[in-house]
Write a protein that holds these residues in place. Sequence first.
Motif, mmCIF file in Angstrom:
data_model
loop_
_atom_site.group_PDB
_atom_site.id
_atom_site.type_symbol
_atom_site.label_atom_id
_atom_site.label_comp_id
_atom_site.label_asym_id
_atom_site.label_seq_id
_atom_site.Cartn_x
_atom_site.Cartn_y
_atom_site.Cartn_z
ATOM 1 N N SER A 221 32.555 -8.102 -45.670
ATOM 2 C CA SER A 221 31.966 -8.028 -47.107
ATOM 3 C C SER A 221 30.661 -6.889 -47.537
ATOM 4 N N ASN A 222 30.384 -6.225 -46.135
ATOM 5 C CA ASN A 222 29.167 -5.835 -46.289
ATOM 6 C C ASN A 222 28.921 -3.974 -46.296
ATOM 7 N N ARG A 223 30.541 -3.444 -46.265
ATOM 8 C CA ARG A 223 30.761 -2.076 -46.236
ATOM 9 C C ARG A 223 32.240 -2.036 -46.338
ATOM 10 N N GLY A 224 32.770 -0.838 -46.922
ATOM 11 C CA GLY A 224 34.320 -0.036 -46.791
ATOM 12 C C GLY A 224 34.956 -0.569 -47.757
ATOM 13 N N ILE A 225 36.258 -1.211 -46.959
ATOM 14 C CA ILE A 225 36.853 -1.907 -48.191
ATOM 15 C C ILE A 225 36.587 -3.789 -48.002
ATOM 16 N N GLY A 226 36.555 -3.873 -47.281
ATOM 17 C CA GLY A 226 35.184 -4.878 -47.637
ATOM 18 C C GLY A 226 34.742 -5.103 -48.376
ATOM 19 N N ALA B 117 29.296 -11.437 -43.987
ATOM 20 C CA ALA B 117 29.191 -9.903 -42.825
ATOM 21 C C ALA B 117 28.497 -10.631 -41.564
ATOM 22 N N ARG B 118 28.999 -9.898 -40.741
ATOM 23 C CA ARG B 118 28.336 -10.223 -39.603
ATOM 24 C C ARG B 118 26.538 -10.154 -39.182
ATOM 25 N N ASN B 119 26.350 -9.494 -40.262
ATOM 26 C CA ASN B 119 24.427 -8.847 -40.365
ATOM 27 C C ASN B 119 24.225 -8.627 -41.612
ATOM 28 N N LEU C 5 28.507 -14.213 -40.835
ATOM 29 C CA LEU C 5 29.778 -14.262 -40.342
ATOM 30 C C LEU C 5 30.343 -13.817 -39.425
ATOM 31 N N ASP C 6 30.576 -13.644 -38.008
ATOM 32 C CA ASP C 6 31.067 -12.598 -36.805
ATOM 33 C C ASP C 6 32.043 -13.921 -36.572
ATOM 34 N N VAL C 7 33.508 -12.176 -36.774
ATOM 35 C CA VAL C 7 34.385 -13.394 -36.670
ATOM 36 C C VAL C 7 35.154 -13.298 -35.471
ATOM 37 N N ASN D 102 41.747 -11.129 -44.690
ATOM 38 C CA ASN D 102 41.237 -10.753 -43.363
ATOM 39 C C ASN D 102 41.136 -9.809 -43.437
ATOM 40 N N ASN D 103 39.574 -9.271 -43.768
ATOM 41 C CA ASN D 103 39.141 -7.420 -43.388
ATOM 42 C C ASN D 103 38.333 -6.723 -42.614
ATOM 43 N N ALA D 104 37.890 -7.665 -41.872
ATOM 44 C CA ALA D 104 37.278 -7.103 -40.802
ATOM 45 C C ALA D 104 37.798 -7.177 -39.573
ATOM 46 N N TYR E 220 44.640 0.234 -28.186
ATOM 47 C CA TYR E 220 44.430 -1.404 -28.459
ATOM 48 C C TYR E 220 44.171 -1.445 -30.481
ATOM 49 N N TYR E 221 44.086 -0.382 -30.307
ATOM 50 C CA TYR E 221 43.868 -0.437 -31.651
ATOM 51 C C TYR E 221 44.956 -0.702 -32.658
ATOM 52 N N ARG E 222 45.854 0.411 -32.008
ATOM 53 C CA ARG E 222 47.508 0.184 -32.755
ATOM 54 C C ARG E 222 48.433 -1.969 -32.360
ATOM 55 N N MET F 125 45.181 5.055 -47.061
ATOM 56 C CA MET F 125 44.409 5.722 -45.824
ATOM 57 C C MET F 125 42.679 6.134 -47.146
ATOM 58 N N VAL F 126 41.849 4.916 -46.278
ATOM 59 C CA VAL F 126 40.528 5.496 -47.395
ATOM 60 C C VAL F 126 39.285 5.666 -46.860
ATOM 61 N N GLN F 127 38.401 6.182 -48.084
ATOM 62 C CA GLN F 127 37.312 6.901 -47.263
ATOM 63 C C GLN F 127 36.393 5.632 -46.381
ATOM 64 N N THR F 128 36.127 5.862 -45.300
ATOM 65 C CA THR F 128 35.120 4.081 -44.679
ATOM 66 C C THR F 128 34.796 4.998 -43.319
ATOM 67 N N GLN F 129 34.064 4.325 -42.957
ATOM 68 C CA GLN F 129 33.502 4.659 -41.889
ATOM 69 C C GLN F 129 34.095 4.741 -40.789
HETATM 70 N N1 LIG Z 1 40.024 3.084 -43.475
HETATM 71 C C1 LIG Z 1 41.725 3.398 -43.285
HETATM 72 O O1 LIG Z 1 42.187 3.972 -43.931
HETATM 73 C C2 LIG Z 1 41.962 2.004 -43.158
HETATM 74 C C3 LIG Z 1 43.341 2.393 -42.935
HETATM 75 C C4 LIG Z 1 44.378 0.971 -42.307
HETATM 76 C C5 LIG Z 1 43.564 -0.465 -42.390
HETATM 77 N N2 LIG Z 1 42.160 0.117 -42.457
HETATM 78 C C6 LIG Z 1 42.114 -1.478 -42.309
HETATM 79 O O2 LIG Z 1 42.045 -2.681 -43.064
HETATM 80 C C7 LIG Z 1 39.751 -2.928 -42.611
HETATM 81 C C8 LIG Z 1 38.582 -2.311 -42.817
HETATM 82 O O3 LIG Z 1 38.371 -1.513 -43.011
HETATM 83 P P1 LIG Z 1 37.618 -0.342 -43.319
HETATM 84 O O4 LIG Z 1 38.092 1.343 -43.264
HETATM 85 O O5 LIG Z 1 36.934 -0.865 -44.359
HETATM 86 O O6 LIG Z 1 36.283 -0.457 -41.937
HETATM 87 P P2 LIG Z 1 34.953 -0.351 -42.374
HETATM 88 O O7 LIG Z 1 34.266 0.919 -42.615
HETATM 89 O O8 LIG Z 1 34.523 0.378 -40.571
HETATM 90 O O9 LIG Z 1 34.417 -1.901 -41.869
HETATM 91 C C9 LIG Z 1 34.931 -2.651 -40.969
HETATM 92 C C10 LIG Z 1 34.173 -4.006 -41.552
HETATM 93 O O10 LIG Z 1 33.974 -4.620 -40.385
HETATM 94 C C11 LIG Z 1 33.402 -5.723 -39.964
HETATM 95 N N3 LIG Z 1 33.518 -5.994 -38.614
HETATM 96 C C12 LIG Z 1 33.469 -5.662 -37.792
HETATM 97 N N4 LIG Z 1 33.460 -6.049 -36.656
HETATM 98 C C13 LIG Z 1 33.309 -7.734 -37.138
HETATM 99 C C14 LIG Z 1 32.965 -9.049 -36.396
HETATM 100 N N5 LIG Z 1 32.436 -9.283 -34.901
HETATM 101 N N6 LIG Z 1 32.409 -10.179 -37.095
HETATM 102 C C15 LIG Z 1 33.134 -9.662 -38.750
HETATM 103 N N7 LIG Z 1 32.785 -8.117 -39.426
HETATM 104 C C16 LIG Z 1 33.775 -7.670 -38.462
HETATM 105 C C17 LIG Z 1 32.199 -4.483 -39.982
HETATM 106 O O11 LIG Z 1 30.694 -5.070 -40.554
HETATM 107 P P3 LIG Z 1 29.298 -4.362 -39.559
HETATM 108 O O12 LIG Z 1 28.616 -3.021 -40.407
HETATM 109 O O13 LIG Z 1 28.761 -5.231 -39.546
HETATM 110 O O14 LIG Z 1 30.322 -3.887 -38.228
HETATM 111 C C18 LIG Z 1 32.467 -4.207 -41.399
HETATM 112 O O15 LIG Z 1 31.937 -4.353 -42.751
HETATM 113 C C19 LIG Z 1 40.356 -2.935 -41.623
HETATM 114 O O16 LIG Z 1 40.823 -3.799 -41.897
HETATM 115 C C20 LIG Z 1 41.033 -1.548 -41.458
HETATM 116 O O17 LIG Z 1 42.503 -1.556 -40.249
HETATM 117 C C21 LIG Z 1 41.646 0.989 -42.847
#
Ligand SMILES: NC(=O)c1ccc[n+]([C@@H]2O[C@H](COP(=O)([O-])OP(=O)(O)OC[C@H]3O[C@@H](n4cnc5c(N)ncnc54)[C@H](OP(=O)(O)O)[C@@H]3O)[C@@H](O)[C@H]2O)c1
Length: 274
Positions: free
Chosen positions: A47-52, A70-72, A94-96, A119-121, A191-193, A224-228
Amino acid sequence: MTMYTILRNAFLLALSTLAILSCATASSGNQAGGFDPGQPTVLITGSNRGIGLALTRHYAGAGWNVIATARNPVKADELNALAAGDPTVIVEQLDVTDLERINGLADAYQGVPVDVLINNAAVLGDLGGQFYGSLDYDQFQWTMAVNVFGPMAMAEAFEPHVAASKQKKILTLTSGLGSLTLMSKMQGMTYYRISKAGVNMGMRAIRANLIKDGIIVALIAPGMVQTQLLADSGYTGKALTPDESAAGMAGIIAGLTLDDSGKPTNVDGKTIPW
Ligand SMILES: NC(=O)c1ccc[n+]([C@@H]2O[C@H](COP(=O)([O-])OP(=O)(O)OC[C@H]3O[C@@H](n4cnc5c(N)ncnc54)[C@H](OP(=O)(O)O)[C@@H]3O)[C@@H](O)[C@H]2O)c1
């Protein structure tokens, strides 16, 4: 003051400092006393960044109780600022990949219904190690641990909380990159796929177990979402903002029923082929 008293006081001071530090890094859970019992509850991983973070903002804005993990948490400035102004947003460490912590958190929230578990992480992993011929198996294992085992363990641990709720929904964020049909010719991000195809099958299996209990297990792709994560993938095309994606997904989540196919749904409402 005797030497014994000085030593004892120093020991007690050290103990209380440790206690304060551990509260700051990981609350021991059930702070649900601040929750509004008239509102539904969502638990979100990452929940700390991005889509979460955007999902947390969305549900908090809609009046829901939010268990924002959030893990940290110490470094989760935006999330902490949101929670500071809203007693119905509780931040939990929470670290998943940490099964003990997952189960500990589930125990701490025993008796608290969770309407929607999200389950977003997830991690993308280092792109360089993802080409067949030079696969980095340590990273492969780590990606599977976060993206597949984590959501499975969360579903198992929080099933009683979801079962006790009104809405009874377990959601996992997937991606078109996990589609065997769409990605038949793609190379790289191996491996992401695999992890997204794997979590699709994992949730399919859980769905088969839980449908009889009235629990909806669904897969949703955020677009497609503007995240890290997207930036790290090298993609530079058009993308939604995290808030746009969160609002779209929340609309889909609200409309889910037990009669849905369980196939992955994209944020635009279209079904993604397996
Ligand atoms: N962005 C896209 O275009 C896109 C497209 C398709 C699917 N998705 C999916 O959408 C979801 C969110 O992605 P996002 O784009 O928001 O990614 P992101 O910005 O990289 O954020 C990932 C999040 O997951 C957390 N995380 C990573 N490892 C973890 C762990 N071991 N335990 C708990 N939390 C952990 C990160 O925490 P830290 O800050 O601690 O690393 C961060 O909060 C993911 O499932 C991703 O596969 C995203």
